[in-house]
Design a protein around this motif. Structure first.
Motif, short mmCIF file in Angstrom:
data_model
loop_
_atom_site.label_atom_id
_atom_site.label_comp_id
_atom_site.label_asym_id
_atom_site.label_seq_id
_atom_site.Cartn_x
_atom_site.Cartn_y
_atom_site.Cartn_z
N ALA A 25 0.64 -1.13 -0.07
CA ALA A 25 0.10 -0.01 -0.14
C ALA A 25 0.64 1.31 0.20
CB ALA A 25 -0.80 0.05 1.15
N SER A 26 1.91 1.05 0.88
CA SER A 26 3.14 2.19 0.65
C SER A 26 3.32 2.66 -0.72
CB SER A 26 4.18 2.08 1.58
OG SER A 26 5.04 2.99 1.56
N GLY A 27 3.68 1.79 -1.41
CA GLY A 27 4.06 1.75 -2.78
C GLY A 27 2.95 2.43 -3.57
N VAL A 28 1.85 1.98 -3.56
CA VAL A 28 0.66 2.24 -4.30
C VAL A 28 0.42 3.80 -4.05
CG1 VAL A 28 -2.03 2.26 -4.67
CG2 VAL A 28 -0.35 0.00 -4.56
N LEU A 29 0.33 4.16 -2.70
CA LEU A 29 -0.10 5.68 -2.23
C LEU A 29 1.23 6.42 -2.71
CD1 LEU A 29 -1.11 4.63 1.09
CD2 LEU A 29 -2.53 5.86 -0.51
N ASN A 30 2.42 6.22 -2.59
CA ASN A 30 3.44 6.97 -3.19
C ASN A 30 3.65 7.16 -4.60
OD1 ASN A 30 5.08 7.91 -0.82
ND2 ASN A 30 5.25 5.79 -0.43
N ALA A 31 3.00 6.09 -5.57
CA ALA A 31 3.19 6.30 -6.91
C ALA A 31 1.82 6.87 -7.41
CB ALA A 31 3.39 4.80 -7.42
N MET A 32 0.75 6.94 -6.74
CA MET A 32 -0.66 7.31 -7.31
C MET A 32 -0.60 8.97 -7.97
SD MET A 32 -4.36 7.09 -5.65
CE MET A 32 -4.17 5.13 -5.34
N ALA A 360 7.76 -6.82 -14.00
CA ALA A 360 7.41 -7.40 -15.21
C ALA A 360 6.89 -6.35 -15.96
CB ALA A 360 6.48 -8.63 -14.78
N TRP A 361 5.93 -5.61 -15.58
CA TRP A 361 5.20 -4.66 -16.43
C TRP A 361 6.07 -3.49 -16.72
CZ3 TRP A 361 1.88 -5.59 -19.45
CH2 TRP A 361 0.68 -6.58 -19.24
N GLU A 362 6.95 -3.35 -15.88
CA GLU A 362 8.10 -2.37 -16.10
C GLU A 362 9.08 -2.54 -17.39
OE1 GLU A 362 9.40 1.62 -15.17
OE2 GLU A 362 8.36 0.65 -13.85
N ALA A 363 9.25 -3.91 -17.29
CA ALA A 363 10.27 -4.47 -18.34
C ALA A 363 9.54 -4.51 -19.65
CB ALA A 363 10.84 -5.78 -17.89
N THR A 364 8.18 -4.60 -19.45
CA THR A 364 7.36 -4.84 -20.85
C THR A 364 6.82 -3.41 -21.41
OG1 THR A 364 6.48 -6.78 -19.68
CG2 THR A 364 5.27 -5.70 -21.69
N GLY A 365 7.24 -2.18 -20.66
CA GLY A 365 6.89 -1.04 -21.21
C GLY A 365 5.98 -0.15 -20.27
N LEU A 366 5.57 -0.70 -19.25
CA LEU A 366 4.42 0.20 -18.59
C LEU A 366 4.91 0.32 -17.05
CD1 LEU A 366 1.43 1.07 -18.36
CD2 LEU A 366 0.86 -1.28 -17.54
N SER A 367 5.19 1.72 -16.89
CA SER A 367 5.72 2.03 -15.69
C SER A 367 4.90 1.85 -14.36
CB SER A 367 5.97 3.68 -15.55
OG SER A 367 4.55 4.20 -15.48
N TYR A 368 5.32 1.73 -13.09
CA TYR A 368 4.69 1.52 -11.90
C TYR A 368 3.28 2.56 -11.79
CZ TYR A 368 3.79 0.51 -7.01
OH TYR A 368 3.50 0.20 -5.54
N GLY A 369 3.66 3.82 -11.94
CA GLY A 369 2.59 4.74 -11.70
C GLY A 369 1.47 4.55 -12.99
N ASP A 370 1.97 4.35 -14.18
CA ASP A 370 0.89 4.08 -15.15
C ASP A 370 0.03 2.73 -14.90
OD1 ASP A 370 1.68 6.58 -16.55
OD2 ASP A 370 2.99 5.63 -17.85
N LEU A 371 0.66 2.05 -14.51
CA LEU A 371 -0.06 0.61 -14.09
C LEU A 371 -1.23 0.89 -13.09
CD1 LEU A 371 -0.17 -2.41 -14.00
CD2 LEU A 371 1.66 -2.47 -12.41
N ILE A 372 -0.72 1.50 -12.28
CA ILE A 372 -1.88 1.92 -11.15
C ILE A 372 -3.06 3.01 -11.65
CG2 ILE A 372 -2.30 3.38 -8.96
CD1 ILE A 372 0.78 2.65 -8.19
N THR A 373 -2.66 3.79 -12.53
CA THR A 373 -3.38 4.68 -13.21
C THR A 373 -4.69 3.91 -14.01
OG1 THR A 373 -2.22 6.54 -13.27
CG2 THR A 373 -3.89 6.60 -14.69
#
Length: 382
Positions: A25-32, A360-373
């Motif tokens: 949750a910390s990761g999600v909140l910081n990257a949202m 895995a998504w980062e390596a595929t071209g989707l960043s952590y923040g964009d994944l959450i969005t």
């Protein structure tokens, strides 16, 4: 001005994986993306109390836990408020209650991101509650969440769909006979299972309660080992799997389907490689979370392209078979002969920036923040 959506982020919970949920949750909140969303963190204590306020979960991390030797935990503080729910009020049904019993609405909640791992959060219970409230939420629905939380039923569904799984059987530890070493050894022999064996609770995660059993010198030693492993697993669940170990690579594939009805997308498959100095029998809790030198992630996994595509195909089929939605991580075994077997499906996998799902998504071209969005916008669009 963009009309921000209120996103309630749930974390903690009553499961063994409480602390891992806090870190996710910390990761999600910081990257949202706070230009689009207004995150509202609500923690659930180990006793099941919902609280708003108190310690800021954004400060939690694995690094801090390693340095302090203490994993994060949701606890009420002087500044926190209890949270109660009014299922009849839909998105307006999240209410705070103070020490005097005075209730006040948190405000309209547009969607919930339940960053909860394990029972009482990833097993369909919270999903059912949110369905009753008619509040959109990120992730799999009630059926997929419940089925995938229970490894026994996951395998039953996958077998019916023609997707290979590891050979093994399930016992009920509530029946004394099925916890007896002699009975267990006979069942292992009757099933024709080969060693090593893995004994694991059906409804737990993060390798809690899992034991590896190698072949012993005598039947008596084997009986003792089986009894001890079942006893350990039964601390977490009465339904217990005894499975034949699979000789091969453990390959994980992230699956994403944010919008209802869309075909699942699959990431490049990755492998968690156990490093040479790690002396544990398998990828246990400490190897996963507490020892930086025990393992490392490789995405894509060092396998031929045709095998990686086969893993992606099997992962998508498995996700569809269990009626998956939103996201899941499908964990597979790839044998030396190139066969792909599904080990389990995690409907809310570890979700830190360095978790396999995110990497895995980062390596595929989707960043952590964009994944959450994507995940949040997907449920808001329904």
């Amino acid at each position: 001005m963009v009309d921000k959506k209120n996103i309630l982020v749930l974390f903690g919970g009553k499961a063994d994986e409480h602390s891992i949920s806090c870190i996710s949750a910390s990761g999600v909140l910081n990257a949202m993306d706070t230009e689009k969303f207004n995150p509202i963190p609500v923690g659930i204590t180990k006793e099941g109390q919902w609280v708003l306020g108190g310690e800021d979960p954004r400060v939690w991390s694995l690094d801090a836990a390693k340095k302090s030797g203490k994993m994060p935990e949701v606890k009420p503080t002087e500044n926190s408020l209890g949270v109660i729910l009014d299922p009849s009020s839909e998105g307006n049904g999240f209410l705070t209650v103070d020490v005097n019993g005075m209730m006040k609405s948190i405000g309209h909640i547009d969607a919930v991101f339940p960053v909860l791992h394990g029972p009482y959060g990833e097993d369909g219970t919270v999903q059912g509650l949110l369905e009753m409230m008619n509040v959109p939420y990120v992730g799999c629905g009630v059926l997929a969440s419940a089925a995938c939380m229970d490894k026994h039923y996951t395998k039953e569904i996958l077998r019916e769909a023609g997707i290979p799984v590891a050979q093994g059987f399930t016992i009920d530890a509530r029946h004394e006979e099925q916890t007896n070493g002699v009975w267990l050894l006979k069942r292992v022999q009757d099933e024709g299972l080969e060693y090593p064996l893995y004994v694991k609770p059906s409804r737990a995660g993060s390798s809690y309660g899992v034991t590896r059993i190698d072949r012993a010198d005598s039947n008596q030693q084997q009986c003792v080992a089986l009894e001890a492993a079942v006893r350990e697993a039964s601390e977490h669940d009465w339904r217990i799997l005894i499975e034949q170990g699979v000789n091969g690579h453990e390959i994980e594939c992230a699956v994403l389907a944010p919008r209802s009805g869309e075909l699942p997308r699959t990431s490049l498959p990755g492998e968690i490689v156990i490093d040479a100095h790690n002396t544990t029998d398998f990828y246990d809790f400490d190897s996963k979370y507490m020892d930086d030198q025990a393992s490392h992630v490789e995405v894509p996994a060092a396998l031929p392209e045709e095998i990686l595509k086969k893993v992606q195909d099997v992962a998508a089929r498995a996700f569809t078979a269990v009626d998956g939605a939103g996201l899941s991580r499908v964990d597979t075994f790839v044998t030396p002969e190139g066969e792909v077997l599904v080990n389990e499906i995690n409907t809310m996998p570890g979700f830190t920036p360095i978790s396999m799902y995110s990497q895995a998504w980062e390596a595929t071209g989707l960043s952590y923040g964009d994944l959450i969005t994507e995940l949040i916008e997907g449920v808001l669009a329904e």
